[in-house]
Design a protein around this motif. Structure first.
Motif, PDB file in Angstrom:
ATOM      1  N   MET A   1       0.842  -1.149   0.036  1.00 31.51           N
ATOM      2  CA  MET A   1      -0.362   0.007   0.096  1.00 31.51           C
ATOM      3  C   MET A   1       0.805   1.199  -0.024  1.00 31.51           C
ATOM      4  O   MET A   1       1.892   1.412   0.792  1.00 31.51           O
ATOM      5  CB  MET A   1      -0.915   0.201   1.264  1.00 31.51           C
ATOM      6  N   LYS A   2       0.542   2.246  -1.086  1.00 34.89           N
ATOM      7  CA  LYS A   2       1.437   3.254  -1.155  1.00 34.89           C
ATOM      8  C   LYS A   2       0.866   4.579  -0.258  1.00 34.89           C
ATOM      9  O   LYS A   2      -0.553   4.638  -0.417  1.00 34.89           O
ATOM     10  CB  LYS A   2       1.588   3.920  -2.602  1.00 34.89           C
ATOM     11  N   HIS A   3       1.384   5.157   0.523  1.00 34.97           N
ATOM     12  CA  HIS A   3       0.726   6.412   1.552  1.00 34.97           C
ATOM     13  C   HIS A   3       0.709   7.524   0.529  1.00 34.97           C
ATOM     14  O   HIS A   3       1.931   7.752   0.035  1.00 34.97           O
ATOM     15  CB  HIS A   3       1.459   6.283   2.791  1.00 34.97           C
ATOM     16  N   LEU A   4      -0.175   8.341   0.597  1.00 36.68           N
ATOM     17  CA  LEU A   4      -0.356   9.639  -0.107  1.00 36.68           C
ATOM     18  C   LEU A   4      -0.899  10.646   1.176  1.00 36.68           C
ATOM     19  O   LEU A   4      -1.921  10.628   1.615  1.00 36.68           O
ATOM     20  CB  LEU A   4      -1.243   9.771  -1.163  1.00 36.68           C
ATOM     21  N   ILE A   5       0.191  11.440   1.360  1.00 40.48           N
ATOM     22  CA  ILE A   5      -0.108  12.536   2.503  1.00 40.48           C
ATOM     23  C   ILE A   5      -0.541  13.722   1.887  1.00 40.48           C
ATOM     24  O   ILE A   5       0.133  14.392   0.859  1.00 40.48           O
ATOM     25  CB  ILE A   5       1.090  12.741   3.472  1.00 40.48           C
ATOM     26  N   CYS A   6      -1.852  14.072   2.346  1.00 46.71           N
ATOM     27  CA  CYS A   6      -2.441  15.555   1.625  1.00 46.71           C
ATOM     28  C   CYS A   6      -2.595  16.287   2.658  1.00 46.71           C
ATOM     29  O   CYS A   6      -3.201  16.163   3.458  1.00 46.71           O
ATOM     30  CB  CYS A   6      -3.903  15.124   1.140  1.00 46.71           C
ATOM     31  N   LYS A   7      -1.934  17.530   2.618  1.00 42.98           N
ATOM     32  CA  LYS A   7      -1.964  18.644   3.525  1.00 42.98           C
ATOM     33  C   LYS A   7      -2.956  19.642   2.695  1.00 42.98           C
ATOM     34  O   LYS A   7      -2.784  19.962   1.698  1.00 42.98           O
ATOM     35  CB  LYS A   7      -0.659  19.301   3.793  1.00 42.98           C
ATOM     36  N   ILE A   8      -4.243  19.971   3.199  1.00 36.45           N
ATOM     37  CA  ILE A   8      -5.180  20.773   2.867  1.00 36.45           C
ATOM     38  C   ILE A   8      -4.877  22.138   3.587  1.00 36.45           C
ATOM     39  O   ILE A   8      -5.125  22.157   4.878  1.00 36.45           O
ATOM     40  CB  ILE A   8      -6.554  20.239   3.089  1.00 36.45           C
ATOM     41  N   GLY A   9      -4.898  23.255   2.980  1.00 34.26           N
ATOM     42  CA  GLY A   9      -4.782  24.531   3.318  1.00 34.26           C
ATOM     43  C   GLY A   9      -6.012  24.963   4.008  1.00 34.26           C
ATOM     44  O   GLY A   9      -6.918  24.809   3.323  1.00 34.26           O
TER      45      GLY A   9
END
Length: 266
Positions: A1-9
């Motif tokens: 499983m590949k992790h995608l970290i999304c930072k939302i402003g």
């Protein structure tokens, strides 16, 4: 499983289209495990004004007194976190809100020892156990960037830096979701978007004043993440959710931060 970290402003959380949150279904189906880290600057500013708490910024970071810290935690871990969770649930996505304080997920210490920024922290360690519990049950963690040290002192952590720390820990990809399509610059009376930038070019754009204010900690976090093994951090436009899907497919999207040896073009 590949992790995608999304930072939302924080500036766009309330304005992101429903299609953005539905994108997380497609990401999961494509084999990605998203983790959301969020800011909340505008709402914190509004609350500080309402409660007449003085605040100031140094190099794009909010000076955090005990009073400011209390307001920041209330807004970030309370209202903003649950807004995102609610939007995810409405889109059919199992979002689970959690604070960096919970389980000491974000173990923190002062970012500067001289105290000029007050209780502004840096992440010393990301404790992944509780994040993994959420993900193993099929959920998407929604993490507010308040950290805590071993003595129980809490710290306000810049959300860009918190997201970069999480991405480094999971060796995942990192996307900064903003209200702009990337790093923009006016050249010959025409506005262009840099699709790729190296660390050297970023420092040059900072010196020229092209990158300034809140964008500085964003690109700094991206550079640090890149140097710690995160693959091509990207700054994306949240109003165009398809950009996020293009990014995970390895296509051109937003402004990607790349190593010097990679080909650059604007």
């Amino acid at each position: 499983m590949k992790h995608l970290i999304c930072k939302i402003g924080g500036s766009i959380i309330q304005r992101l289209p429903d299609s953005f949150y539905r994108t997380f279904i497609a990401l999961k189906e494509a084999g990605w495990q998203p983790i959301i880290v969020h800011g909340g600057g505008p709402e914190i500013n509004e609350a500080l004004d309402k409660w007449q708490v003085d605040t100031q910024f140094v190099d794009g970071l909010r000076v955090t007194t005990p009073e400011v810290l209390q307001v920041a935690e209330t807004i970030l871990s309370g209202s903003i976190n649950k807004v995102i969770v609610g939007k995810l649930l409405s889109a059919g996505v199992p979002g689970i809100g959690i604070s960096g304080v919970d389980g000491q997920i974000l173990k923190a210490s002062p970012i500067h020892n001289d105290g000029k920024l007050g209780f502004v922290g840096k992440v010393d360690k990301v404790n992944t156990a509780w994040l993994n519990v959420i993900m193993n049950e099929g959920g998407i963690p929604v993490l507010s960037p308040i950290g805590i040290d071993d003595k129980g002192q809490k710290y306000n952590i810049n959300a860009d830096m918190a997201a970069a720390a999480v991405a480094k820990t999971f060796k995942g990809n990192l996307a900064f979701i903003s209200d702009i399509p990337g790093v923009m610059q006016t050249k010959k009376s025409q506005q262009i978007i840099h699709d790729k930038l190296t660390e050297r070019q970023i420092h040059s754009l900072i010196d020229e004043g092209v990158i300034y204010g809140g964008m500085i900690p964003k690109v700094t976090a991206a550079i640090n993440a890149l140097n710690e093994g995160v693959h091509n951090p990207v700054i994306l436009n949240g109003y165009e959710p398809e950009e996020l899907l293009r990014y995970v497919k390895g296509q051109s999207a937003g402004t990607q931060i790349i190593r010097e040896k990679e080909v650059y073009h604007a």
